[in-house]
Design a protein around this motif. Structure first.
Motif, PDB file in Angstrom:
ATOM      1  N   THR A 237      42.431   1.185  57.588  1.00 46.40           N
ATOM      2  CA  THR A 237      42.930   1.656  58.881  1.00 46.40           C
ATOM      3  C   THR A 237      44.380   1.241  59.093  1.00 46.40           C
ATOM      4  O   THR A 237      45.206   2.037  59.542  1.00 46.40           O
ATOM      5  CB  THR A 237      42.059   1.103  60.030  1.00 46.40           C
ATOM      6  OG1 THR A 237      40.712   1.520  59.815  1.00 46.40           O
ATOM      7  CG2 THR A 237      42.540   1.590  61.374  1.00 46.40           C
ATOM      8  N   VAL A 238      44.697   0.004  58.737  1.00 49.15           N
ATOM      9  CA  VAL A 238      46.039  -0.531  58.965  1.00 49.15           C
ATOM     10  C   VAL A 238      47.038  -0.010  57.943  1.00 49.15           C
ATOM     11  O   VAL A 238      48.140   0.423  58.302  1.00 49.15           O
ATOM     12  CB  VAL A 238      46.003  -2.078  58.938  1.00 49.15           C
ATOM     13  CG1 VAL A 238      47.400  -2.659  58.963  1.00 49.15           C
ATOM     14  CG2 VAL A 238      45.182  -2.604  60.095  1.00 49.15           C
ATOM     15  N   LEU A 239      46.661  -0.036  56.653  1.00 47.41           N
ATOM     16  CA  LEU A 239      47.621   0.291  55.595  1.00 47.41           C
ATOM     17  C   LEU A 239      47.470   1.699  55.024  1.00 47.41           C
ATOM     18  O   LEU A 239      48.337   2.158  54.283  1.00 47.41           O
ATOM     19  CB  LEU A 239      47.506  -0.736  54.460  1.00 47.41           C
ATOM     20  CG  LEU A 239      47.861  -2.167  54.837  1.00 47.41           C
ATOM     21  CD1 LEU A 239      47.612  -3.096  53.667  1.00 47.41           C
ATOM     22  CD2 LEU A 239      49.297  -2.260  55.301  1.00 47.41           C
ATOM     23  N   GLY A 240      46.392   2.390  55.355  1.00 49.15           N
ATOM     24  CA  GLY A 240      46.162   3.733  54.829  1.00 49.15           C
ATOM     25  C   GLY A 240      47.318   4.694  55.078  1.00 49.15           C
ATOM     26  O   GLY A 240      47.790   5.367  54.145  1.00 49.15           O
ATOM     27  N   PRO A 241      47.823   4.794  56.320  1.00 46.25           N
ATOM     28  CA  PRO A 241      48.941   5.714  56.564  1.00 46.25           C
ATOM     29  C   PRO A 241      50.195   5.358  55.757  1.00 46.25           C
ATOM     30  O   PRO A 241      50.888   6.248  55.261  1.00 46.25           O
ATOM     31  CB  PRO A 241      49.203   5.562  58.065  1.00 46.25           C
ATOM     32  CG  PRO A 241      47.906   5.085  58.635  1.00 46.25           C
ATOM     33  CD  PRO A 241      47.295   4.219  57.572  1.00 46.25           C
ATOM     34  N   LEU A 242      50.452   4.067  55.588  1.00 44.28           N
ATOM     35  CA  LEU A 242      51.617   3.640  54.808  1.00 44.28           C
ATOM     36  C   LEU A 242      51.443   4.005  53.331  1.00 44.28           C
ATOM     37  O   LEU A 242      52.367   4.502  52.682  1.00 44.28           O
ATOM     38  CB  LEU A 242      51.819   2.132  54.975  1.00 44.28           C
ATOM     39  CG  LEU A 242      53.049   1.522  54.320  1.00 44.28           C
ATOM     40  CD1 LEU A 242      54.330   2.150  54.849  1.00 44.28           C
ATOM     41  CD2 LEU A 242      53.056   0.014  54.558  1.00 44.28           C
ATOM     42  N   VAL A 243      50.246   3.764  52.803  1.00 43.87           N
ATOM     43  CA  VAL A 243      49.950   4.120  51.411  1.00 43.87           C
ATOM     44  C   VAL A 243      50.059   5.630  51.229  1.00 43.87           C
ATOM     45  O   VAL A 243      50.625   6.108  50.243  1.00 43.87           O
ATOM     46  CB  VAL A 243      48.545   3.608  51.009  1.00 43.87           C
ATOM     47  CG1 VAL A 243      48.108   4.187  49.677  1.00 43.87           C
ATOM     48  CG2 VAL A 243      48.522   2.091  50.968  1.00 43.87           C
ATOM     49  N   ARG A 244      49.546   6.390  52.184  1.00 47.22           N
ATOM     50  CA  ARG A 244      49.610   7.854  52.118  1.00 47.22           C
ATOM     51  C   ARG A 244      51.062   8.338  52.091  1.00 47.22           C
ATOM     52  O   ARG A 244      51.421   9.223  51.321  1.00 47.22           O
ATOM     53  CB  ARG A 244      48.864   8.452  53.308  1.00 47.22           C
ATOM     54  CG  ARG A 244      48.765   9.954  53.299  1.00 47.22           C
ATOM     55  CD  ARG A 244      47.883  10.455  54.417  1.00 47.22           C
ATOM     56  NE  ARG A 244      46.510   9.975  54.314  1.00 47.22           N
ATOM     57  CZ  ARG A 244      45.619  10.431  53.436  1.00 47.22           C
ATOM     58  NH1 ARG A 244      45.959  11.367  52.598  1.00 47.22           N
ATOM     59  NH2 ARG A 244      44.400   9.946  53.416  1.00 47.22           N
ATOM     60  N   ARG A 245      51.923   7.747  52.943  1.00 51.00           N
ATOM     61  CA  ARG A 245      53.346   8.135  52.949  1.00 51.00           C
ATOM     62  C   ARG A 245      54.016   7.798  51.620  1.00 51.00           C
ATOM     63  O   ARG A 245      54.775   8.601  51.080  1.00 51.00           O
ATOM     64  CB  ARG A 245      54.082   7.437  54.095  1.00 51.00           C
ATOM     65  CG  ARG A 245      53.946   8.133  55.428  1.00 51.00           C
ATOM     66  CD  ARG A 245      54.935   7.626  56.463  1.00 51.00           C
ATOM     67  NE  ARG A 245      54.919   6.181  56.649  1.00 51.00           N
ATOM     68  CZ  ARG A 245      54.088   5.526  57.467  1.00 51.00           C
ATOM     69  NH1 ARG A 245      53.198   6.202  58.161  1.00 51.00           N
ATOM     70  NH2 ARG A 245      54.157   4.215  57.568  1.00 51.00           N
ATOM     71  N   GLN A 246      53.737   6.600  51.113  1.00 50.33           N
ATOM     72  CA  GLN A 246      54.352   6.212  49.845  1.00 50.33           C
ATOM     73  C   GLN A 246      53.883   7.124  48.715  1.00 50.33           C
ATOM     74  O   GLN A 246      54.684   7.574  47.905  1.00 50.33           O
ATOM     75  CB  GLN A 246      54.040   4.759  49.503  1.00 50.33           C
ATOM     76  CG  GLN A 246      54.712   4.340  48.199  1.00 50.33           C
ATOM     77  CD  GLN A 246      54.500   2.876  47.872  1.00 50.33           C
ATOM     78  OE1 GLN A 246      54.084   2.096  48.706  1.00 50.33           O
ATOM     79  NE2 GLN A 246      54.810   2.511  46.648  1.00 50.33           N
ATOM     80  N   ALA A 247      52.598   7.400  48.656  1.00 52.84           N
ATOM     81  CA  ALA A 247      52.070   8.287  47.615  1.00 52.84           C
ATOM     82  C   ALA A 247      52.650   9.688  47.753  1.00 52.84           C
ATOM     83  O   ALA A 247      52.976  10.338  46.758  1.00 52.84           O
ATOM     84  CB  ALA A 247      50.549   8.329  47.675  1.00 52.84           C
ATOM     85  N   GLY A 248      52.814  10.143  49.002  1.00 49.36           N
ATOM     86  CA  GLY A 248      53.369  11.476  49.250  1.00 49.36           C
ATOM     87  C   GLY A 248      54.798  11.633  48.781  1.00 49.36           C
ATOM     88  O   GLY A 248      55.249  12.742  48.497  1.00 49.36           O
ATOM     89  N   ARG A 249      55.527  10.526  48.677  1.00 55.00           N
ATOM     90  CA  ARG A 249      56.902  10.593  48.156  1.00 55.00           C
ATOM     91  C   ARG A 249      56.932  10.727  46.636  1.00 55.00           C
ATOM     92  O   ARG A 249      57.938  11.138  46.076  1.00 55.00           O
ATOM     93  CB  ARG A 249      57.672   9.327  48.539  1.00 55.00           C
ATOM     94  CG  ARG A 249      57.989   9.222  49.988  1.00 55.00           C
ATOM     95  CD  ARG A 249      58.869   8.004  50.258  1.00 55.00           C
ATOM     96  NE  ARG A 249      58.674   7.587  51.626  1.00 55.00           N
ATOM     97  CZ  ARG A 249      58.308   6.374  52.014  1.00 55.00           C
ATOM     98  NH1 ARG A 249      58.124   5.432  51.134  1.00 55.00           N
ATOM     99  NH2 ARG A 249      58.126   6.102  53.279  1.00 55.00           N
ATOM    100  N   VAL A 250      55.836  10.356  45.985  1.00 54.68           N
ATOM    101  CA  VAL A 250      55.827  10.306  44.521  1.00 54.68           C
ATOM    102  C   VAL A 250      55.035  11.456  43.905  1.00 54.68           C
ATOM    103  O   VAL A 250      55.489  12.074  42.949  1.00 54.68           O
ATOM    104  CB  VAL A 250      55.262   8.946  44.040  1.00 54.68           C
ATOM    105  CG1 VAL A 250      55.218   8.874  42.526  1.00 54.68           C
ATOM    106  CG2 VAL A 250      56.088   7.790  44.599  1.00 54.68           C
TER     107      VAL A 250
END
Length: 165
Positions: free
Chosen positions: A20-33
């Protein structure tokens, strides 16, 4: 108890909170790559690895950088897997430069002979990577050996094959 400590202790609710806390951040980082169609797969792999690797996490350190490092590695793995897949599929209209069947058979025989000349651990790593289409991480997991050992065996084996061919 802090989230880091709960996760390291194996609290499943901590994993859900971490997502819940880090999922959106991980999703954004993955979306850049990686391409958009692969983002969900990468996020799933990241949190699966977070859970499986929780015993290696030091709860006295920050959780976010550790999770983001895993995310970066899984995103790169995804890119490599897609690149391997796209290299393997050749459109029919691009067959003009493909060698004839005789030279392909000769090349396959050369490769088979070179593989036979390798030590068993090197041959196994190369066969799993190239014919089994496994990543080095998957090979390490399957053989229950360190990732660095797989990388060394593959590199040494490919060098030796080059010399044999």
């Amino acid at each position: 108890m802090r989230l880091e400590q709960r996760l390291a202790a194996g609290d499943e609710a901590a994993l859900a909170e971490c997502y819940t806390v880090l999922g959106p951040l991980v999703r954004r980082q993955a979306g850049r790559v990686v391409p958009a169609h692969a983002v969900d797969d990468v996020v799933q792999l990241v949190f699966l690895e977070v859970w499986r690797s929780r015993r290696r996490f030091d709860p006295s350190r920050a959780l976010e950088p550790w999770v983001l490092a895993i995310a970066r590695k899984r995103a790169i793995d995804q890119l490599r897997a897609e690149a391997r897949h796209s290299r393997r599929s050749v459109p029919l209209e691009d067959t003009a430069g493909v060698p004839d069947a005789t030279s392909a058979v000769d090349a396959a025989c050369d490769i088979r002979e070179a593989l036979a000349g390798l030590p068993a651990p090197q041959r196994q790593a190369i066969v799993l990577a190239h014919f089994g289409q496994l990543t080095q991480k998957e090979i390490a997991d399957r053989l229950a050996i360190p990732l660095g050992t797989v990388k060394a065996r593959t590199t040494r084996g490919l060098r030796r094959m080059r010399d044999l061919m």
